[in-house]
Design an enzyme around this catalytic site. Structure first.
Site, PDB file in Angstrom:
ATOM      1  N   ALA A  73       1.010  -1.367   0.037  1.00 17.40           N
ATOM      2  CA  ALA A  73       0.109   0.080  -0.024  1.00 17.40           C
ATOM      3  C   ALA A  73       0.739   1.265  -0.132  1.00 17.40           C
ATOM      4  O   ALA A  73       2.098   1.076   0.460  1.00 17.40           O
ATOM      5  CB  ALA A  73      -1.001  -0.075   1.218  1.00 17.40           C
ATOM      6  N   ASP A  74       0.314   2.134  -0.440  1.00 17.71           N
ATOM      7  CA  ASP A  74       0.904   3.654  -0.408  1.00 17.71           C
ATOM      8  C   ASP A  74       0.059   4.747  -0.313  1.00 17.71           C
ATOM      9  O   ASP A  74      -1.222   4.520  -0.880  1.00 17.71           O
ATOM     10  CB  ASP A  74       1.807   3.889  -1.463  1.00 17.71           C
ATOM     11  CG  ASP A  74       2.929   4.819  -1.751  1.00 17.71           C
ATOM     12  OD1 ASP A  74       3.716   4.881  -0.718  1.00 17.71           O
ATOM     13  OD2 ASP A  74       2.664   5.977  -2.273  1.00 17.71           O
TER      14      ASP A  74
END
Length: 201
Positions: A73-74
């Site tokens: 995730a980012d």
């Protein structure tokens, strides 16, 4: 060995906390990728790519397909089409906070889950800050919350007092949009709320 549901390719304690909130058990993977934005790369493409690269880097740690899905995730902050990353130092953090002061910015949070296939989701939230003076920004830096945070703030901490309005996902702004994450997990057969005994009456 304790049972677990996914491999998490992220060092973020916020993401660990959020997964625990919905009962998802994880095992951490130590991955290192470049998070440098490419020339002329759109913010949405950038955040999607970094989340995807994290998940793929996690997958590459295994000689064979891992027993559980890998999640990457980012999250990035975008204002006036400019991406605000993590502050380099106090001056950079204060400049970011003053840039956000009295304005609405976007928080883009992307999730990639790799099992037999790659699954992706993107959440976009709108966050409006009240006006901040320089003294507030300096005092906020001294709390330590700005460090390592995109846009130099953490919604789950003292900066909650700065936010006049939120349209979108609180957990997405925090770093992992739980609705979208849960949808991806269910596509790979990972259930939520493990060992929960439901009252059927």
């Amino acid at each position: 060995m304790e049972p677990f549901d996914i491999y998490l390719a992220s060092a973020s304690p916020r993401r660990r906390e959020l997964l625990g909130q919905i009962g998802v058990r994880y095992r951490l993977l130590d991955v290192a990728i470049s998070e440098t934005r490419l020339d002329n790369e759109a913010p949405e493409a950038y955040v999607r790519r970094v989340a995807r690269d994290k998940a793929r880097a996690g997958l590459m740690l295994f000689d064979e397909k891992p027993s559980q899905p890998v999640l990457g995730a980012d999250t990035v902050i975008v204002i006036d089409d400019e991406v605000l990353g993590k502050p380099r130092d106090q001056a950079d953090a204060i400049a970011m906070l003053q840039r956000l002061s009295g304005k609405t910015h976007q928080v883009l949070s992307s999730v990639t889950l790799i099992d037999h296939e790659e699954y992706e989701a993107l959440n976009i939230s709108q966050v409006t800050f009240r006006e901040l003076n320089r003294t507030e920004c300096e005092r906020y830096w001294q709390t330590g919350e700005s460090q390592g945070k995109a846009g130099a703030y953490a919604i789950q901490g003292y900066a909650a007092a700065f936010i006049r309005e939120l349209q979108g996902s609180y957990s997405g702004v925090m770093g992992l949009p739980l609705y979208e994450t849960a949808q991806l997990l269910q596509q790979t057969g990972v259930g939520l709320f493990p060992d929960q005994e439901w009252d059927q009456e």
